[in-house]
Design a protein around this motif. Structure first.
Motif, PDB file in Angstrom:
ATOM      1  N   ARG A   1      -0.815 -21.357  -2.822  1.00 54.30           N
ATOM      2  CA  ARG A   1      -1.427 -20.053  -2.569  1.00 54.30           C
ATOM      3  C   ARG A   1      -0.539 -18.922  -3.088  1.00 54.30           C
ATOM      4  O   ARG A   1      -1.017 -17.948  -3.653  1.00 54.30           O
ATOM      5  CB  ARG A   1      -1.668 -19.909  -1.076  1.00 54.30           C
ATOM      6  CG  ARG A   1      -2.256 -18.598  -0.691  1.00 54.30           C
ATOM      7  CD  ARG A   1      -2.501 -18.534   0.798  1.00 54.30           C
ATOM      8  NE  ARG A   1      -2.314 -17.172   1.227  1.00 54.30           N
ATOM      9  CZ  ARG A   1      -2.093 -16.805   2.450  1.00 54.30           C
ATOM     10  NH1 ARG A   1      -2.021 -17.699   3.399  1.00 54.30           N
ATOM     11  NH2 ARG A   1      -1.947 -15.542   2.757  1.00 54.30           N
ATOM     12  N   TYR A   2       0.757 -19.080  -2.910  1.00 57.18           N
ATOM     13  CA  TYR A   2       1.687 -18.046  -3.348  1.00 57.18           C
ATOM     14  C   TYR A   2       1.763 -17.963  -4.866  1.00 57.18           C
ATOM     15  O   TYR A   2       1.929 -16.886  -5.426  1.00 57.18           O
ATOM     16  CB  TYR A   2       3.068 -18.290  -2.742  1.00 57.18           C
ATOM     17  CG  TYR A   2       3.047 -18.203  -1.231  1.00 57.18           C
ATOM     18  CD1 TYR A   2       2.822 -16.997  -0.589  1.00 57.18           C
ATOM     19  CD2 TYR A   2       3.236 -19.338  -0.451  1.00 57.18           C
ATOM     20  CE1 TYR A   2       2.785 -16.905   0.791  1.00 57.18           C
ATOM     21  CE2 TYR A   2       3.201 -19.261   0.924  1.00 57.18           C
ATOM     22  CZ  TYR A   2       2.979 -18.041   1.544  1.00 57.18           C
ATOM     23  OH  TYR A   2       2.936 -17.959   2.896  1.00 57.18           O
ATOM     24  N   LYS A   3       1.647 -19.102  -5.520  1.00 59.43           N
ATOM     25  CA  LYS A   3       1.655 -19.112  -6.985  1.00 59.43           C
ATOM     26  C   LYS A   3       0.437 -18.380  -7.534  1.00 59.43           C
ATOM     27  O   LYS A   3       0.546 -17.613  -8.488  1.00 59.43           O
ATOM     28  CB  LYS A   3       1.693 -20.542  -7.515  1.00 59.43           C
ATOM     29  CG  LYS A   3       3.003 -21.232  -7.276  1.00 59.43           C
ATOM     30  CD  LYS A   3       2.987 -22.637  -7.834  1.00 59.43           C
ATOM     31  CE  LYS A   3       4.295 -23.339  -7.551  1.00 59.43           C
ATOM     32  NZ  LYS A   3       4.299 -24.709  -8.066  1.00 59.43           N
ATOM     33  N   VAL A   4      -0.709 -18.606  -6.924  1.00 58.25           N
ATOM     34  CA  VAL A   4      -1.939 -17.930  -7.366  1.00 58.25           C
ATOM     35  C   VAL A   4      -1.823 -16.432  -7.103  1.00 58.25           C
ATOM     36  O   VAL A   4      -2.179 -15.612  -7.960  1.00 58.25           O
ATOM     37  CB  VAL A   4      -3.171 -18.537  -6.665  1.00 58.25           C
ATOM     38  CG1 VAL A   4      -4.424 -17.721  -6.965  1.00 58.25           C
ATOM     39  CG2 VAL A   4      -3.362 -19.988  -7.076  1.00 58.25           C
ATOM     40  N   THR A   5      -1.310 -16.056  -5.943  1.00 58.22           N
ATOM     41  CA  THR A   5      -1.134 -14.643  -5.616  1.00 58.22           C
ATOM     42  C   THR A   5      -0.180 -13.981  -6.604  1.00 58.22           C
ATOM     43  O   THR A   5      -0.433 -12.866  -7.069  1.00 58.22           O
ATOM     44  CB  THR A   5      -0.594 -14.491  -4.180  1.00 58.22           C
ATOM     45  OG1 THR A   5      -1.465 -15.152  -3.291  1.00 58.22           O
ATOM     46  CG2 THR A   5      -0.480 -13.034  -3.789  1.00 58.22           C
ATOM     47  N   PHE A   6       0.900 -14.673  -6.933  1.00 57.70           N
ATOM     48  CA  PHE A   6       1.850 -14.139  -7.904  1.00 57.70           C
ATOM     49  C   PHE A   6       1.198 -13.969  -9.268  1.00 57.70           C
ATOM     50  O   PHE A   6       1.378 -12.942  -9.926  1.00 57.70           O
ATOM     51  CB  PHE A   6       3.075 -15.063  -8.016  1.00 57.70           C
ATOM     52  CG  PHE A   6       4.057 -14.620  -9.047  1.00 57.70           C
ATOM     53  CD1 PHE A   6       4.892 -13.532  -8.805  1.00 57.70           C
ATOM     54  CD2 PHE A   6       4.155 -15.269 -10.264  1.00 57.70           C
ATOM     55  CE1 PHE A   6       5.800 -13.108  -9.757  1.00 57.70           C
ATOM     56  CE2 PHE A   6       5.062 -14.849 -11.222  1.00 57.70           C
ATOM     57  CZ  PHE A   6       5.884 -13.769 -10.968  1.00 57.70           C
ATOM     58  N   ALA A   7       0.442 -14.958  -9.714  1.00 59.63           N
ATOM     59  CA  ALA A   7      -0.224 -14.890 -11.023  1.00 59.63           C
ATOM     60  C   ALA A   7      -1.227 -13.742 -11.065  1.00 59.63           C
ATOM     61  O   ALA A   7      -1.313 -13.005 -12.058  1.00 59.63           O
ATOM     62  CB  ALA A   7      -0.909 -16.211 -11.337  1.00 59.63           C
ATOM     63  N   VAL A   8      -1.985 -13.554  -9.977  1.00 57.66           N
ATOM     64  CA  VAL A   8      -2.950 -12.448  -9.929  1.00 57.66           C
ATOM     65  C   VAL A   8      -2.205 -11.112  -9.955  1.00 57.66           C
ATOM     66  O   VAL A   8      -2.602 -10.181 -10.672  1.00 57.66           O
ATOM     67  CB  VAL A   8      -3.841 -12.570  -8.673  1.00 57.66           C
ATOM     68  CG1 VAL A   8      -4.656 -11.300  -8.453  1.00 57.66           C
ATOM     69  CG2 VAL A   8      -4.749 -13.781  -8.792  1.00 57.66           C
ATOM     70  N   GLY A   9      -1.126 -10.998  -9.226  1.00 57.66           N
ATOM     71  CA  GLY A   9      -0.339  -9.768  -9.231  1.00 57.66           C
ATOM     72  C   GLY A   9       0.267  -9.490 -10.594  1.00 57.66           C
ATOM     73  O   GLY A   9       0.286  -8.338 -11.046  1.00 57.66           O
ATOM     74  N   LEU A  10       0.737 -10.520 -11.238  1.00 58.05           N
ATOM     75  CA  LEU A  10       1.297 -10.372 -12.578  1.00 58.05           C
ATOM     76  C   LEU A  10       0.229  -9.905 -13.565  1.00 58.05           C
ATOM     77  O   LEU A  10       0.458  -8.978 -14.353  1.00 58.05           O
ATOM     78  CB  LEU A  10       1.901 -11.703 -13.034  1.00 58.05           C
ATOM     79  CG  LEU A  10       2.657 -11.690 -14.356  1.00 58.05           C
ATOM     80  CD1 LEU A  10       3.886 -10.803 -14.253  1.00 58.05           C
ATOM     81  CD2 LEU A  10       3.055 -13.110 -14.730  1.00 58.05           C
ATOM     82  N   ALA A  11      -0.937 -10.504 -13.502  1.00 62.98           N
ATOM     83  CA  ALA A  11      -2.031 -10.110 -14.397  1.00 62.98           C
ATOM     84  C   ALA A  11      -2.468  -8.674 -14.123  1.00 62.98           C
ATOM     85  O   ALA A  11      -2.694  -7.883 -15.056  1.00 62.98           O
ATOM     86  CB  ALA A  11      -3.203 -11.064 -14.232  1.00 62.98           C
TER      87      ALA A  11
END
Length: 102
Positions: free
Chosen positions: A2-12
């Protein structure tokens, strides 16, 4: 995961917003930062903070070297001597990069 997806969305999201701001906003921020750094009040505050830090570093070194005796590394002792010399010169003058803070 979940944290990886949140990080990727924030990065994008950061990338998209950053590219929309573009070069013009970057130049505007750069100009503001330069003006702030060149402000005499800010320069004086920075020099005053540096001077105070050097004084405290010298006092801390003296206290530590009294307790540990000759176990202080030569490189550290030389750096502190340089700081003490700079404190005794005062706030003006050139620093080790050849610039002045006046």
């Amino acid at each position: 995961m979940r944290y990886k997806v949140t990080f990727a969305v924030g990065l994008a999201l950061g990338y998209v917003l950053g590219t929309r701001a573009g070069r013009e906003r970057y130049e505007q921020l750069k100009k503001s930062a330069r003006e702030l750094a060149e402000n005499p009040a800010v320069r004086n505050a920075a020099e005053s903070a540096g001077q105070t830090g050097r004084e405290f570093a010298g006092k801390a070194f003296a206290a530590v070297s009294d307790k540990v005796g000759g176990a202080v590394p030569d490189a550290l002792a030389g750096r502190v001597r340089g700081l003490r010399a700079r404190v005794s010169r005062g706030a003006g003058g050139e620093d080790e990069w050849g610039t002045t803070n006046t």
